[in-house]
Design a protein around this motif. Structure first.
Motif, mmCIF file in Angstrom:
data_model
loop_
_atom_site.group_PDB
_atom_site.id
_atom_site.type_symbol
_atom_site.label_atom_id
_atom_site.label_comp_id
_atom_site.label_asym_id
_atom_site.label_seq_id
_atom_site.Cartn_x
_atom_site.Cartn_y
_atom_site.Cartn_z
ATOM 1 N N LEU A 133 36.636 47.581 33.827
ATOM 2 C CA LEU A 133 35.711 46.964 35.288
ATOM 3 C C LEU A 133 36.012 45.517 35.825
ATOM 4 O O LEU A 133 35.933 45.351 37.151
ATOM 5 C CB LEU A 133 34.136 47.329 34.987
ATOM 6 C CG LEU A 133 33.041 46.860 36.126
ATOM 7 C CD1 LEU A 133 33.504 47.824 37.175
ATOM 8 C CD2 LEU A 133 31.660 46.981 35.827
ATOM 9 N N ALA A 134 36.164 44.645 34.994
ATOM 10 C CA ALA A 134 36.204 43.106 35.129
ATOM 11 C C ALA A 134 37.868 43.186 35.895
ATOM 12 O O ALA A 134 37.974 42.427 37.008
ATOM 13 C CB ALA A 134 36.383 42.327 33.728
ATOM 14 N N SER A 135 38.731 43.772 35.418
ATOM 15 C CA SER A 135 40.163 43.874 35.968
ATOM 16 C C SER A 135 39.934 44.420 37.433
ATOM 17 O O SER A 135 40.546 43.948 38.364
ATOM 18 C CB SER A 135 40.957 44.641 35.048
ATOM 19 O OG SER A 135 41.182 43.980 33.935
ATOM 20 N N VAL A 155 47.832 44.237 34.997
ATOM 21 C CA VAL A 155 46.815 43.857 35.910
ATOM 22 C C VAL A 155 46.724 42.426 36.010
ATOM 23 O O VAL A 155 46.512 41.968 37.158
ATOM 24 C CB VAL A 155 45.543 44.633 35.931
ATOM 25 C CG1 VAL A 155 44.604 44.277 37.119
ATOM 26 C CG2 VAL A 155 45.895 46.223 36.105
ATOM 27 N N THR A 156 46.381 41.814 34.982
ATOM 28 C CA THR A 156 46.236 40.330 34.841
ATOM 29 C C THR A 156 47.557 39.659 35.274
ATOM 30 O O THR A 156 47.296 38.674 36.023
ATOM 31 C CB THR A 156 45.687 39.862 33.410
ATOM 32 O OG1 THR A 156 44.523 40.667 33.114
ATOM 33 C CG2 THR A 156 45.531 38.516 33.284
ATOM 34 N N LEU A 157 48.476 40.086 34.897
ATOM 35 C CA LEU A 157 49.868 39.391 35.176
ATOM 36 C C LEU A 157 50.117 39.503 36.658
ATOM 37 O O LEU A 157 50.347 38.377 37.438
ATOM 38 C CB LEU A 157 51.188 40.246 34.723
ATOM 39 C CG LEU A 157 51.266 40.138 33.339
ATOM 40 C CD1 LEU A 157 52.393 41.229 32.813
ATOM 41 C CD2 LEU A 157 52.015 38.818 33.092
ATOM 42 N N THR A 158 49.719 40.583 37.463
ATOM 43 C CA THR A 158 49.783 40.612 38.926
ATOM 44 C C THR A 158 48.887 39.770 39.489
ATOM 45 O O THR A 158 49.091 39.150 40.592
ATOM 46 C CB THR A 158 49.783 42.157 39.703
ATOM 47 O OG1 THR A 158 48.525 42.727 38.896
ATOM 48 C CG2 THR A 158 50.899 42.817 38.983
ATOM 49 N N VAL A 166 41.158 35.516 39.780
ATOM 50 C CA VAL A 166 42.293 35.378 38.556
ATOM 51 C C VAL A 166 41.144 34.882 37.409
ATOM 52 O O VAL A 166 41.689 35.328 36.105
ATOM 53 C CB VAL A 166 42.935 34.232 38.987
ATOM 54 C CG1 VAL A 166 44.008 33.724 37.574
ATOM 55 C CG2 VAL A 166 44.012 34.657 40.041
ATOM 56 N N VAL A 167 40.281 33.899 37.401
ATOM 57 C CA VAL A 167 39.700 33.610 36.226
ATOM 58 C C VAL A 167 38.888 34.704 35.491
ATOM 59 O O VAL A 167 38.913 35.041 34.690
ATOM 60 C CB VAL A 167 38.452 32.633 36.780
ATOM 61 C CG1 VAL A 167 37.437 32.163 35.802
ATOM 62 C CG2 VAL A 167 39.099 31.140 37.259
ATOM 63 N N ILE A 168 38.331 35.690 36.497
ATOM 64 C CA ILE A 168 37.632 36.592 36.093
ATOM 65 C C ILE A 168 38.461 37.840 35.415
ATOM 66 O O ILE A 168 38.464 38.326 34.340
ATOM 67 C CB ILE A 168 37.018 37.457 37.253
ATOM 68 C CG1 ILE A 168 35.841 37.107 37.837
ATOM 69 C CG2 ILE A 168 36.627 39.050 36.812
ATOM 70 C CD1 ILE A 168 35.192 37.690 39.024
ATOM 71 N N SER A 169 39.785 37.834 35.881
ATOM 72 C CA SER A 169 40.598 38.589 35.131
ATOM 73 C C SER A 169 41.351 38.178 33.816
ATOM 74 O O SER A 169 41.349 38.903 32.708
ATOM 75 C CB SER A 169 42.081 38.798 35.999
ATOM 76 O OG SER A 169 43.104 39.691 35.347
#
Length: 304
Positions: free
Chosen positions: A127-129, A246-249, A286-289
């Motif tokens: 959900l965070a992502s 997802v975090t990478l992108t 980005v911080v959330i991810s």
């Protein structure tokens, strides 16, 4: 480059470094006002691959060719093909749609990564992502809203293929993280050289296509290729061994924030109010991810 994965924190730092390198594109382009996207894409890709090939020889020596061969054929074709396609489609879409429009559509890469990663990398975004991905799209939309002017249907479709290409390339780096995927990126750069050079003749109107560049610009591009692409891509491929797709992108979306920042610091171009607001939204995403999944995991562990 060893095949062992770095830790998550190191992976994030590598991807942040890669994004900072990519964001230097605008600074380099300012020194080559006479070139169009085809010419820049053509020779930047060439010098990127020349540097990567030298890097691979320096790391692996006489085992360099073996490193190309050990990558599974589907992985080689996918990473090289989507790198080349994404770079070329980006330039093509800019000739058919506005820059702001292409930028907003480009922000969809985390969404594509989230939709495709369960099948391609077997990673299910949290959900965070998903929240961070949607926030990033909103942030880019705020920045580019005033400049969005649409474009013809073909331009929009090609622009949609740009974030799709980047997300697939990223997921393949993630899926085949047991291999050093730099050789595949190297092959993609040489493919871009020939593709952009040829299409520059068709779309750019140059008698020599995208290959037609003066020596001064070739030398600048010989510097741009390694600094703005080669080194960042080595870091990105390395970071992909430890960081979910997802975090990478999403971390790569910081390019939208850093690009105008360098222009502000370098030549005094003050960003608009929308750029500040949108940039804050993107940074928050980005911080959330980066920290959201780990925070949620720790909360569940405490609750258990």
């Amino acid at each position: 480059m060893p095949a062992s994965a770095p830790g998550y924190g190191t992976g994030i730092l590598l991807v942040l470094g890669a994004t900072a390198g990519w964001s230097l594109a605008g600074v380099f382009v300012r020194f080559m006002p006479g070139l169009d996207g085809w010419q820049i894409n053509c020779w930047r890709g060439f010098w990127m691959s020349v540097f990567l090939l030298a890097y691979l020889v320096g790391v692996y020596g006489n085992r360099t060719l073996a490193k190309f061969r050990e990558i599974p054929v589907p992985a080689m074709l996918t990473v090289a093909g989507f790198f080349s396609a994404g770079s070329t489609l980006y330039v093509t879409s800019l000739t058919l749609a506005g820059t702001a429009t292409v930028s907003v559509i480009g922000a969809l890469s985390p969404i594509f990564a989230g939709l495709l990663s369960p099948w391609l990398t077997h990673e299910k975004p949290s959900l965070a992502s998903w929240s961070a991905a949607i926030m990033a799209v909103i942030g880019v939309g705020i920045i580019a809203w005033d400049g969005v002017s649409g474009g013809n249907v073909l331009g929009i479709l090609l622009a949609l293929l740009v974030p799709f290409s980047f997300s697939v390339q990223t997921m393949m780096l993630r899926r085949y993280r047991a291999f050093d995927m730099v050789p595949a990126i190297c092959a993609g750069g040489f493919a871009t050289f020939f593709l952009a050079g040829t299409l520059g003749y068709v779309f750019g109107g140059h008698a020599g296509g995208g290959f037609q560049v003066n020596m001064h610009s070739v030398l600048l591009l010989a510097l741009m290729g390694p600094l703005q692409l080669s080194i960042p891509l080595v870091w990105y491929a390395r970071g992909a061994k430890a960081v979910p797709a997802v975090t990478l992108t999403l971390v790569a979306m910081l390019d939208v924030v850093l690009n105008p920042l360098w222009s502000w610091l370098g030549v005094g171009e003050v960003p608009t109010h929308a750029a500040f607001v949108g940039g804050l939204v993107i940074v928050s995403a980005v911080v959330i991810s980066i920290f959201g999944d780990r925070w949620l995991t720790s909360r569940k562990a405490q609750a258990a």
